[in-house]
Design an enzyme around this catalytic site. Structure first.
Site, PDB file in Angstrom:
ATOM      1  N   GLY A 364      27.376  -9.463  -1.945  1.00  0.00           N
ATOM      2  CA  GLY A 364      25.928  -9.154  -2.810  1.00  0.00           C
ATOM      3  C   GLY A 364      26.511  -9.214  -4.196  1.00  0.00           C
ATOM      4  CB  SER A 365      24.525  -7.923  -7.236  1.00  0.00           C
ATOM      5  OG  SER A 365      23.229  -8.287  -6.762  1.00  0.00           O
ATOM      6  CB  THR A 366      30.834  -6.184  -6.046  1.00  0.00           C
ATOM      7  OG1 THR A 366      30.578  -7.282  -4.644  1.00  0.00           O
ATOM      8  CG2 THR A 366      29.931  -5.106  -5.156  1.00  0.00           C
TER       9      THR A 366
END
Length: 673
Positions: A364-366
């Site tokens: 995801g957004s990591t």
């Protein structure tokens, strides 16, 4: 010399008699030597074998393991092992007799019985059923096949399942016989390790009737923190069949025990002890002189066992308190390391630590800090770039939704509030796609964009080997580049998959200003010390290893770091509520990847989330980096619990700083020996 009347020489009678006597003596000597060699040779050879000295090598204890603070975590404990020395002149029937008697004296591990290879069962059947075995070959077989090995293989092939079923009552004997015959001739082969006192006593009473059988001192690995870090210590066992030639070439014996997984395997050469020897005056079971071997070298790990235990407790508590949130089995993983050295401080998983290096997930957004940095480095955005955060509708691609219609955002807001749309615009610009104008993608340009993304991600450790000192690790799954639309999902972490170890290395690389360090489980190799409370001399010091410096300007790295600071400290940061009131200042990035997964035991495909977090602290002078992933959680609307990964990250970092405050600068004590 006297002459006869004709003037010829004559040999005196006494000299002829002397020659004759010498001839008789030599003839007698030759006859005697022939009698000794031909008639009595076998008997003397047996006597020589019985009086010759034999030397058998015995295993020495493996080296110990300590944590970074000198806490003993892997020890050895004395056990007794049953061995058998196979000799060429022993008949098959005698070996079967010994195996049968031993089966009545020892308990054979059930798993060992269940895993007897079919080939070994067939070999045993042939030995114990000679008449039936002979009937497996026809006279035509014997007339047409001259090679004995081919005939033997033909016999094996013709043994039926029904015939093998006849052995079901003898499988313990088969297992023992298999071990007895698996080693070299005249070399002790371990039959069972860890005899009970009763077993050892019973065998000792019968040694006179068990030729080749002996009981030797041995060592078992003792894991003092069995519930913490269990899988990464590794295990020891018999040499794997597929690696046998390799080990034999290194001087190992077929019967040796070696490290078979993780640290025990990776550091086998260091941990392996120097063998002792037992010499005997004959081939009886009585041992003569024994020389002790020496313990292998000790390992000083980078792991802090106190922190390890704390993190494992945190994971268990947070996961167990979220009952019903997981689509299938509960999973959660945490890796913590020092950014400047790569030393691994803790590596933990709910019920299974192995997934930190073997399982991969969409994070995801990591990944967004890396996307922002590559966008800046390639020039498709700059510090003044602004994108309107609203749902994107692109042909042949699922809509990319805004978080909450954020409106105009720059790179800092995009990180602080986690805008997928901003990252997708970076991908479109890199691929030469003009949103709102273009309707088609340029194949060459979007393929090059895929390569560019993965080139930069790899430099941070995402999708690349981390270099961790373990025998193997997964590098994740590359989703390919068949669809241009998936490039957009790659930009915000919902396409390729990465391991928790890669995630932590990525976080550490950002914290370390772009220097990617090799993750390291072992700090030092030291000589064995007689006093386990003290450490021996350093044999090898593992210095921090820089794997690469990411090809991104330091200015852009600093800009991404500022965005990560806003995630945990900004007024609208997605992790602000989790990092309020900390005694340290952290930077981080949350991640929520939308996934679809089949529910175990059903044909139902369920929508859910992977929850992730990366971070480091303190922000100004990082000491610790962390990667957390909690995969396959139901969405909030379906009963899932949000923020599990964020909470685990906060509590784990708290544990690190609390322990550091309680015991600053602990170093293991050296010895002068």
């Amino acid at each position: 010399m006297a002459k006869n009347k004709d003037g010829k020489n004559r040999i005196p009678f006494r000299l002829n008699l002397l020659f004759f006597a010498v001839f008789i003596l030599f003839s007698a000597l030759i006859l005697r030597l022939g009698f000794i060699q031909i008639v009595q040779g076998d008997e003397f050879e047996r006597e020589l074998e019985q009086t010759s000295s034999e030397t058998a090598r015995i295993d020495a204890p493996r080296g110990l393991m300590y944590d970074r603070n000198g806490e003993l975590i892997v020890d050895n404990e004395l056990v007794l092992s049953l061995t058998y020395t196979n000799e060429q002149d022993v008949s098959d029937n005698e070996r079967i007799r010994i195996a049968t008697e031993l089966s009545e004296l020892i308990e054979v591990d059930r798993e060992e019985i269940e895993n007897i290879p079919e080939r070994d069962k067939k070999d045993y059947w042939l030995v114990t059923h000679p008449d039936e075995a002979a009937e497996l070959l026809t006279q035509e077989d014997r007339n047409t096949i001259e090679d004995d090995d081919e005939l033997y293989d033909l016999q094996l092939e013709r043994i039926t399942e029904e015939q093998l079923d006849e052995l079901n009552e003898e499988l313990e004997i088969v297992a023992i016989w298999r071990e007895m015959t698996s080693g070299y001739y005249d070399s002790p082969q371990r039959i069972k390790k860890g005899l009970s006192r009763e077993e050892a006593h019973s065998i000792s009473e019968r040694l006179d009737n068990l030729s080749g059988v002996d009981i030797l001192r041995d060592a078992n690995r003792k894991y003092l923190y069995e519930d913490a870090f269990p899988r990464f210590f590794g295990r020891t066992g018999s040499i794997p069949r597929e690696n046998l030639d390799e080990y034999l070439a290194k001087g190992y014996d077929r019967s040796d025990e070696v490290g078979t997984s993780f640290l025990e395997e990776y550091y086998e050469e260091a941990l392996r002890g120097n063998k002792g020897e037992i010499s005997s005056d004959n081939k009886s079971n009585s041992s003569g002189e024994e020389s002790d071997g020496s313990r292998g070298n000790d390992l000083i790990l980078s792991v802090d066992m106190a922190l390890q235990q704390e993190v494992e407790t945190i994971i268990d508590e947070e996961v167990d308190s979220s009952t019903g949130s997981f689509i299938n089995d509960k999973e959660a993983y945490v890796v913590m390391m020092e950014p400047q050295t790569g030393e691994i401080l803790s590596v933990s998983g709910y019920s299974d630590h192995l997934g930190t290096v073997s399982s991969s997930f969409e994070m995801g957004s990591t990944v967004k800090p890396a996307t922002v940095m590559l966008g800046l480095q390639t020039g498709v955005i700059n510090q003044h770039s602004v994108v309107v955060d609203r749902t994107l509708n692109i042909p042949y691609t699922p809509p990319i939704s805004s978080v909450s219609n954020l409106g105009p955002v720059n790179y800092l807001t995009a990180l602080e509030r986690s805008s997928n749309v901003f990252m997708a615009h970076i991908a479109m610009e890199l691929a030469g796609y003009n949103y709102g104008v273009s309707q088609t993608w340029n194949t060459t340009e979007y393929n090059e964009a895929y390569d560019t993304f993965r080139y930069y991600y790899d430099q941070f450790g995402l999708g690349a080997e981390t270099g961790v000192d373990l025998p193997y690790e997964s590098t994740g799954i590359n989703g390919g580049n068949a669809s241009p639309g998936n490039l957009l999902y790659l930009s915000f972490g919902q396409f390729d998959t990465y391991t928790p170890m890669q995630l932590a290395q990525y976080a550490a690389t950002i914290a370390n200003d772009g220097y990617r360090m090799k993750p390291q489980f072992v700090k030092q190799i030291r000589e064995a010390s007689a006093d386990k409370s003290k450490l021996g001399a350093v044999r090898q010091q593992f210095e921090p290893t820089v794997m690469n410096k990411v090809n991104i300007n330091n200015e852009y790295i600093n800009m991404a770091q500022e965005g990560m600071w806003r995630v945990t400290n900004g007024s609208r940061g997605t992790a602000r509520s989790y990092f309020n009131n900390t005694e340290y200042v952290a930077a981080g990035k949350t991640g929520t990847a939308e996934i679809r997964i089949r529910q175990d035991g059903t044909d139902r495909v369920v929508e859910g989330n992977n929850q992730a977090f990366i971070g480091y602290a303190p922000y100004d002078d990082p000491e610790v980096a962390i990667g957390v992933i909690v995969p396959y959680v139901y969405t909030d609307s379906s009963g899932g619990t949000s923020g599990i990964a964020n909470t685990i990250a906060r509590r784990s970092l708290d544990a690190y700083f609390d322990l550091r405050k309680d015991r600053p600068n602990i170093e293991p004590e050296d010895t002068d020996e």
